[in-house]
Design a protein around this motif. Structure first.
Motif, mmCIF file in Angstrom:
data_model
loop_
_atom_site.group_PDB
_atom_site.id
_atom_site.type_symbol
_atom_site.label_atom_id
_atom_site.label_comp_id
_atom_site.label_asym_id
_atom_site.label_seq_id
_atom_site.Cartn_x
_atom_site.Cartn_y
_atom_site.Cartn_z
ATOM 1 N N LEU A 176 0.775 -1.268 0.044
ATOM 2 C CA LEU A 176 0.052 -0.148 0.083
ATOM 3 C C LEU A 176 0.965 1.179 -0.246
ATOM 4 N N GLU A 177 0.440 2.180 -0.685
ATOM 5 C CA GLU A 177 1.291 3.507 -0.552
ATOM 6 C C GLU A 177 0.722 4.389 0.359
ATOM 7 N N ALA A 178 1.573 4.719 1.222
ATOM 8 C CA ALA A 178 1.028 5.544 2.701
ATOM 9 C C ALA A 178 0.654 6.890 2.327
ATOM 10 N N ASN A 179 1.251 7.581 1.349
ATOM 11 C CA ASN A 179 0.725 8.963 1.088
ATOM 12 C C ASN A 179 1.320 9.202 -0.104
ATOM 13 N N ASP A 180 1.008 10.360 -0.654
ATOM 14 C CA ASP A 180 1.308 10.852 -1.983
ATOM 15 C C ASP A 180 2.849 10.833 -2.091
ATOM 16 N N PRO A 181 3.554 10.408 -3.326
ATOM 17 C CA PRO A 181 5.005 10.595 -3.320
ATOM 18 C C PRO A 181 5.616 11.985 -3.474
ATOM 19 N N THR A 182 6.744 12.044 -3.058
ATOM 20 C CA THR A 182 7.673 13.244 -3.167
ATOM 21 C C THR A 182 8.778 13.314 -3.797
ATOM 22 N N TRP A 183 9.379 14.454 -4.456
ATOM 23 C CA TRP A 183 10.415 14.192 -5.417
ATOM 24 C C TRP A 183 11.738 14.254 -4.336
ATOM 25 N N SER A 184 12.578 13.431 -4.729
ATOM 26 C CA SER A 184 14.013 13.410 -4.209
ATOM 27 C C SER A 184 14.991 14.162 -4.426
ATOM 28 N N ALA A 185 15.951 14.443 -3.794
ATOM 29 C CA ALA A 185 17.158 15.671 -4.206
ATOM 30 C C ALA A 185 17.810 14.815 -5.362
ATOM 31 N N ARG A 186 18.317 15.759 -6.088
ATOM 32 C CA ARG A 186 18.917 15.216 -7.409
ATOM 33 C C ARG A 186 20.458 15.547 -7.413
ATOM 34 N N GLU A 187 21.204 14.883 -8.023
ATOM 35 C CA GLU A 187 22.615 15.059 -8.205
ATOM 36 C C GLU A 187 23.023 15.358 -9.646
ATOM 37 N N ILE A 188 23.680 16.526 -9.829
ATOM 38 C CA ILE A 188 24.164 16.743 -11.249
ATOM 39 C C ILE A 188 25.723 16.675 -11.263
ATOM 40 N N THR A 189 26.335 16.108 -12.286
ATOM 41 C CA THR A 189 27.663 15.787 -12.230
ATOM 42 C C THR A 189 28.149 16.546 -13.656
ATOM 43 N N VAL A 190 29.243 17.227 -13.218
ATOM 44 C CA VAL A 190 30.025 17.853 -14.390
ATOM 45 C C VAL A 190 31.413 17.238 -14.698
ATOM 46 N N LYS A 191 31.453 16.982 -15.896
ATOM 47 C CA LYS A 191 32.779 16.385 -16.042
ATOM 48 C C LYS A 191 33.581 17.562 -16.840
ATOM 49 N N TYR A 192 34.741 17.781 -16.392
ATOM 50 C CA TYR A 192 35.677 18.812 -16.963
ATOM 51 C C TYR A 192 37.129 18.443 -17.254
ATOM 52 N N GLN A 193 37.564 19.126 -18.040
ATOM 53 C CA GLN A 193 39.110 19.271 -18.060
ATOM 54 C C GLN A 193 39.505 20.567 -17.713
ATOM 55 N N LEU A 194 40.649 20.375 -16.841
ATOM 56 C CA LEU A 194 41.380 21.400 -16.249
ATOM 57 C C LEU A 194 42.950 21.272 -16.820
ATOM 58 N N SER A 195 43.514 22.188 -17.182
ATOM 59 C CA SER A 195 44.904 22.431 -17.655
ATOM 60 C C SER A 195 45.870 23.762 -17.644
ATOM 61 N N ASP A 196 46.942 23.600 -17.523
ATOM 62 C CA ASP A 196 47.645 24.768 -17.605
ATOM 63 C C ASP A 196 49.141 24.289 -18.028
ATOM 64 N N GLN A 197 49.688 25.299 -18.715
ATOM 65 C CA GLN A 197 51.159 25.305 -19.417
ATOM 66 C C GLN A 197 52.354 24.666 -17.898
ATOM 67 N N THR A 198 52.169 25.446 -16.778
ATOM 68 C CA THR A 198 52.739 25.142 -15.668
ATOM 69 C C THR A 198 52.149 24.293 -14.657
ATOM 70 N N LYS A 199 53.114 23.698 -13.625
ATOM 71 C CA LYS A 199 52.499 23.116 -12.367
ATOM 72 C C LYS A 199 51.911 24.165 -11.675
ATOM 73 N N LYS A 200 52.919 25.151 -11.660
ATOM 74 C CA LYS A 200 52.246 26.282 -10.429
ATOM 75 C C LYS A 200 50.998 26.815 -10.900
ATOM 76 N N GLY A 201 51.038 27.087 -12.391
ATOM 77 C CA GLY A 201 49.668 27.674 -12.814
ATOM 78 C C GLY A 201 48.537 26.964 -12.805
ATOM 79 N N PHE A 202 48.751 25.504 -12.624
ATOM 80 C CA PHE A 202 47.891 24.224 -12.667
ATOM 81 C C PHE A 202 47.235 24.247 -11.456
ATOM 82 N N ARG A 203 48.111 24.510 -10.562
ATOM 83 C CA ARG A 203 47.409 24.612 -8.870
ATOM 84 C C ARG A 203 46.947 25.695 -8.534
ATOM 85 N N GLU A 204 47.460 26.927 -9.057
ATOM 86 C CA GLU A 204 46.685 28.132 -8.865
ATOM 87 C C GLU A 204 44.992 27.992 -9.560
#
Length: 179
Positions: free
Chosen positions: A67-95
């Motif tokens: 038996l369904e006890a009450n009206d359903p409610t919406w669950s939270a959602r997760e959004i995933t963003v796949k990205y590429q991060l790059s820099d010419q130097t290690k210092k620039g990459f960390r910054e």
């Protein structure tokens, strides 16, 4: 016969960009974190179309199913963003990474993408980064949308002046909107 579509940004005949970009808290991450020495590039997005409902059920002995006890409610959602991060130097990459982490602070901020005129209220829950072996890597930003709904522009509400279909059938919407 096969036809091919040129997917190189800026190469389409209409001059429109084919790039998908991420906006968080009003800041375009792709633009803010890109300069002559490095870049942030949104690769893919998942979770924008996913919706799940919480349904409370009760097991009752002697009947099939539940038996369904009450009206359903919406669950939270997760959004995933796949990205590429790059820099010419290690210092620039960390910054660049430090700046990314700084820009992603805050709770229930607007999260939007350039391919759609809608936004979510989101909080960064994880920035999954693989082992740093080079100055260029692919990571994933995971956003929690505790409010699972997608928001967009508000639309004008109009009131109609007549109450029967026969009075409207030969008119256009523009004729019906009161100024």
């Amino acid at each position: 016969m096969y036809t091919f579509v040129d997917t190189v940004a800026g190469s389409n005949s209409k001059g429109e960009s084919l790039l998908l970009q991420t906006l968080f808290n009003g800041i375009n991450l792709d633009e803010r974190l890109t300069d002559k020495t490095g870049s942030f590039v949104t690769l893919t997005i998942s979770g924008r179309g996913n919706m799940a409902q919480r349904i409370t059920t009760i097991e009752v002995p002697g009947i099939h199913g539940t038996l369904e006890a009450n009206d359903p409610t919406w669950s939270a959602r997760e959004i995933t963003v796949k990205y590429q991060l790059s820099d010419q130097t290690k210092k620039g990459f960390r910054e660049r990474y430090n700046q990314l982490n700084y820009l992603l602070q805050g709770s229930k901020r607007k999260l939007a993408f350039t391919d759609e005129e809608a936004f979510f209220y989101a909080t960064l829950s994880a920035n999954d980064v693989p082992e740093e072996t080079t100055n260029s890597l692919v990571g994933e930003l995971v956003f929690l949308c505790s409010d699972p709904f997608k928001y967009g522009k508000t639309h004008q509400t109009i009131s109609l002046k007549k109450f029967t279909w026969e009075e409207y059938k030969d008119q256009k919407w523009g004729d019906l909107i009161g100024n």
